[in-house]
Design a protein around this motif. Sequence first.
Motif, short mmCIF file in Angstrom:
data_model
loop_
_atom_site.label_atom_id
_atom_site.label_comp_id
_atom_site.label_asym_id
_atom_site.label_seq_id
_atom_site.Cartn_x
_atom_site.Cartn_y
_atom_site.Cartn_z
N VAL A 17 1.00 -1.30 0.10
CA VAL A 17 -0.02 -0.02 0.24
C VAL A 17 0.88 1.13 -0.03
N ASN A 18 0.66 2.05 -1.01
CA ASN A 18 1.42 3.17 -1.05
C ASN A 18 0.72 4.43 -0.86
N TYR A 19 1.26 5.39 -0.36
CA TYR A 19 0.71 6.77 0.04
C TYR A 19 1.61 7.92 -0.25
N GLN A 20 1.36 8.90 -1.32
CA GLN A 20 2.12 9.98 -1.66
C GLN A 20 1.64 11.26 -0.65
N ASN A 26 7.04 9.95 0.55
CA ASN A 26 6.05 8.75 0.03
C ASN A 26 6.00 7.62 1.00
N PHE A 27 5.17 7.28 1.40
CA PHE A 27 5.19 6.07 2.47
C PHE A 27 4.41 4.77 1.85
N ASN A 28 5.19 3.67 2.40
CA ASN A 28 4.50 2.34 1.77
C ASN A 28 4.48 1.25 3.17
N MET A 29 3.58 0.57 3.00
CA MET A 29 3.51 -0.38 4.08
C MET A 29 2.97 -1.90 3.35
N GLY A 30 3.77 -2.85 3.71
CA GLY A 30 3.69 -4.25 2.93
C GLY A 30 3.53 -5.56 4.04
N ASN A 178 -5.54 0.67 -13.03
CA ASN A 178 -5.76 2.25 -13.07
C ASN A 178 -4.97 2.81 -12.30
N LYS A 179 -5.20 4.07 -11.93
CA LYS A 179 -4.04 4.95 -11.20
C LYS A 179 -3.94 4.34 -9.55
N GLN A 180 -4.88 3.63 -9.22
CA GLN A 180 -4.54 2.94 -7.72
C GLN A 180 -4.10 1.76 -7.72
N PRO A 213 -5.36 7.11 -3.10
CA PRO A 213 -5.84 8.51 -3.59
C PRO A 213 -5.65 9.61 -2.70
N THR A 214 -5.04 10.57 -3.32
CA THR A 214 -4.72 11.89 -2.48
C THR A 214 -5.38 13.01 -3.37
N GLY A 215 -5.58 14.04 -2.29
CA GLY A 215 -6.33 15.25 -2.97
C GLY A 215 -7.81 15.15 -2.91
#
Length: 215
Positions: A17-20, A26-30, A178-180, A213-215
């Motif tokens: 799972v990525n989060y910008q 940028n952060f990632n958990m796996g 897709n983008k996610q 998703p961000t924003g």
Amino acid sequence: MIQAQSDPFVWQPEIDVNYQLNPDWNFNMGISYRSQVDFELRRFDGEISSSHIQWDAKANYRTGFRSHIGMTSMYRINQIADRQAENEFRLSEAYALDISFGKFSLGNRLQADQRFRFSTTLFRFRYQLSLDFPLSGERLDPGEFYTIFSTESLLTTASVIRPLWDQRFTGALGYELNKQWKLQLNFEFRAEGYNRGLIQRYFLYTRVIYAIPTG
């Protein structure tokens, strides 16, 4: 070259799972699980064993144009399925630089690992060179495939062992839903401890990657 006595084949499914947070962070958990099949060159003995399950968290900070530094913490449970292996906590520090030419991206990564076990601490130094590109067009769009090729050299040292050199070769095929969401299949060959007698291992990674998703 010393031929390995057996060739373990490893399958590892992963979920990332990525989060910008912003353009710089940028952060990632796996989470991943690994199982292993041991076979000889001309005979499959049918033994399948669990190897480990692990969780990791990463933080990356952009330091300049196409470069970033990163920090990773990971905990690996090796004591499953009656294996007599120690659990491990790991810290990693990395610097990465990407160079683009057309649709191709050339990645360089320097990384240091500290692997903490109850009986010892291992130190590992690694360098990875990678090339990735979309298979259609100049950029990756939803509904398209991409591929990655990489090689990595690793040196492991500790007070209780002589230094070990490893080399890894990886090929990956990915698909952007897709983008996610992305799906990725990696095949990796490892030549482990080749300075002290070769051990060969083959890895198959199946990855599901989700970007919040961000924003």
